[in-house]
Design an enzyme around this catalytic site. Structure first.
Site, PDB file in Angstrom:
ATOM      1  N   VAL A 234      -5.063   5.599  63.661  1.00  0.00           N
ATOM      2  CA  VAL A 234      -6.169   5.271  64.559  1.00  0.00           C
ATOM      3  C   VAL A 234      -6.710   3.890  64.230  1.00  0.00           C
ATOM      4  O   VAL A 234      -7.840   3.552  64.584  1.00  0.00           O
ATOM      5  CB  VAL A 234      -7.297   6.332  64.475  1.00  0.00           C
ATOM      6  N   ALA A 235      -5.903   3.088  63.547  1.00  0.00           N
ATOM      7  CA  ALA A 235      -6.345   1.769  63.087  1.00  0.00           C
ATOM      8  C   ALA A 235      -5.750   0.675  63.966  1.00  0.00           C
ATOM      9  O   ALA A 235      -6.298   0.341  65.022  1.00  0.00           O
ATOM     10  CB  ALA A 235      -5.949   1.583  61.618  1.00  0.00           C
ATOM     11  N   ARG A 236      -4.615   0.109  63.563  1.00  0.00           N
ATOM     12  CA  ARG A 236      -3.895  -0.906  64.329  1.00  0.00           C
ATOM     13  C   ARG A 236      -2.410  -0.650  64.187  1.00  0.00           C
ATOM     14  O   ARG A 236      -1.918  -0.254  63.125  1.00  0.00           O
ATOM     15  CB  ARG A 236      -4.234  -2.320  63.835  1.00  0.00           C
ATOM     16  N   ASP A 260      -2.684   6.478  68.133  1.00  0.00           N
ATOM     17  CA  ASP A 260      -3.593   5.961  69.158  1.00  0.00           C
ATOM     18  C   ASP A 260      -3.386   4.465  69.340  1.00  0.00           C
ATOM     19  O   ASP A 260      -3.900   3.877  70.283  1.00  0.00           O
ATOM     20  CB  ASP A 260      -5.049   6.256  68.782  1.00  0.00           C
ATOM     21  N   GLU A 265       1.940  -3.113  71.571  1.00  0.00           N
ATOM     22  CA  GLU A 265       0.912  -2.457  72.377  1.00  0.00           C
ATOM     23  C   GLU A 265       0.540  -3.364  73.537  1.00  0.00           C
ATOM     24  O   GLU A 265       0.247  -4.541  73.316  1.00  0.00           O
ATOM     25  CB  GLU A 265      -0.317  -2.168  71.517  1.00  0.00           C
ATOM     26  N   HIS A 284      -4.700   4.024  73.014  1.00  0.00           N
ATOM     27  CA  HIS A 284      -5.817   3.344  72.354  1.00  0.00           C
ATOM     28  C   HIS A 284      -7.164   3.804  72.931  1.00  0.00           C
ATOM     29  O   HIS A 284      -8.025   2.999  73.288  1.00  0.00           O
ATOM     30  CB  HIS A 284      -5.667   1.825  72.486  1.00  0.00           C
TER      31      HIS A 284
END
Length: 323
Positions: A234-236, A260, A265, A284
């Site tokens: 859930v970070a990058r 996420d 991306e 995201h």
């Protein structure tokens, strides 16, 4: 319409949320202040000339040249790498961010993903799509070990919510001597990371993307992780080596992943992560919440009062006085 507002909300929105709602939240918290929403580029240019505080995604040089009274730019994102920090510093303007406002939603999403894998809900959804009433074995989150990489606002919110699940927690942070809310705290050195990975059923990435964390989880780390481990990011996306992740998922070197964020991306439509049954993907959305503006307005309103008092600002990322 307010012609000489003290606080100006720029027109560009975020996450599909109305900037009018943001302006209304600020007015509710600052009833004695003039707050204006600049709905057009022309209105932005007109209104910033009187503003002490401007808030939005970013602010360009044209607006800065007109903002002669500006003391604070309140960025509506947690990240400020897109903000002209040098230009703001030269003008003596402080910068704050939206750090922390997404933490509750992201923490809930991370726990939701862990529960999906623990209870194998995704298998239940697949059987529902086939109208197949056939039992399958589920597990429990209780008794698991969860490693949380990053103990900032998101990591702390996650650990707080994990307490009721009776799990063991390992926190990873740059300065483990500071301690933390987890049962155990370790640093980012390779030996500590691999030891934590080797003991964890769930590994949650909640740290910033930096030179130190880029590619933190790669082929060597997947080799260390347990075959029943689940990676939750859930970070990058760049914190994970995507090719190594695909290989680990395809070979069942780990049980699964919930992402996420991805690298690249947005995730291309033909990317193999879309087709892997042991990989959950959301676009995201972890930080999306109807309370986004409410939480950000709380921070900005407090900072307006702090400006008056000459106090240190909350969520300060640029202090021009320190340069």
């Amino acid at each position: 319409m307010t012609e000489n507002p003290e606080i100006v909300v720029l027109r560009e929105g975020t996450e599909g949320l109305s900037m009018e709602s943001y302006a209304e939240e600020l007015r509710a918290r600052l009833p004695d202040r003039a707050v204006a929403l600049a709905r057009t580029p022309n209105r932005e240019r007109e209104l910033v000339s009187s503003a002490r505080v401007v808030t939005g995604i970013t602010v360009d040089d044209d607006l800065l040249d007109r903002a002669e009274r500006l003391e604070l730019f309140a960025c509506t994102f947690a990240g400020t790498d897109h903000v002209p920090m040098d230009a703001l510093a030269e003008r003596g303007v402080a910068v704050t961010n939206a750090g922390g406002i997404h933490a509750p939603g992201i923490a809930e999403q991370a726990i939701g993903n862990m529960l999906v894998f623990a209870r194998r809900l995704h298998e239940g959804w697949r059987r529902k799509e086939r109208a197949e009433w056939r039992h399958f074995q589920s597990g429990e989150l209780t008794g698991s070990t969860v490693t949380v990489v990053g103990l900032g606002s998101i990591g702390r919110a996650l650990v707080q919510r994990l307490r009721g699940f009776e799990v063991e927690t390992i926190g990873v942070r740059y300065t483990p001597s500071k301690g933390g809310p987890t049962d155990e705290v370790v640093g980012f050195d390779d030996d500590a990371i691999h030891d934590a990975l080797s003991r964890s059923e769930y590994v949650v990435l909640a740290c910033p993307l930096t030179d130190a964390t880029r590619g933190l989880i790669g082929e060597a780390e997947f080799a260390t992780m347990r075959p029943d481990a689940v990676l939750v990011n859930v970070a990058r996306g760049g914190i994970v080596d995507t090719d190594a992740l695909v290989a680990a998922l395809r070979s069942n070197a780990i049980r699964g992943a919930a992402l996420d964020v991805t690298d690249p991306e947005p995730l291309p439509g033909d990317h193999p992560l879309w087709t892997l049954g042991n990989c959950l993907v959301t676009p995201h959305t972890g930080g999306h919440t109807p309370r986004h503006w409410e939480r950000l307005a709380d921070i900005v309103a407090r900072n307006v009062e702090r400006l008056d008092a000459g106090a240190e600002l909350e969520n300060l990322v640029l202090d021009p006085g320190s340069r």
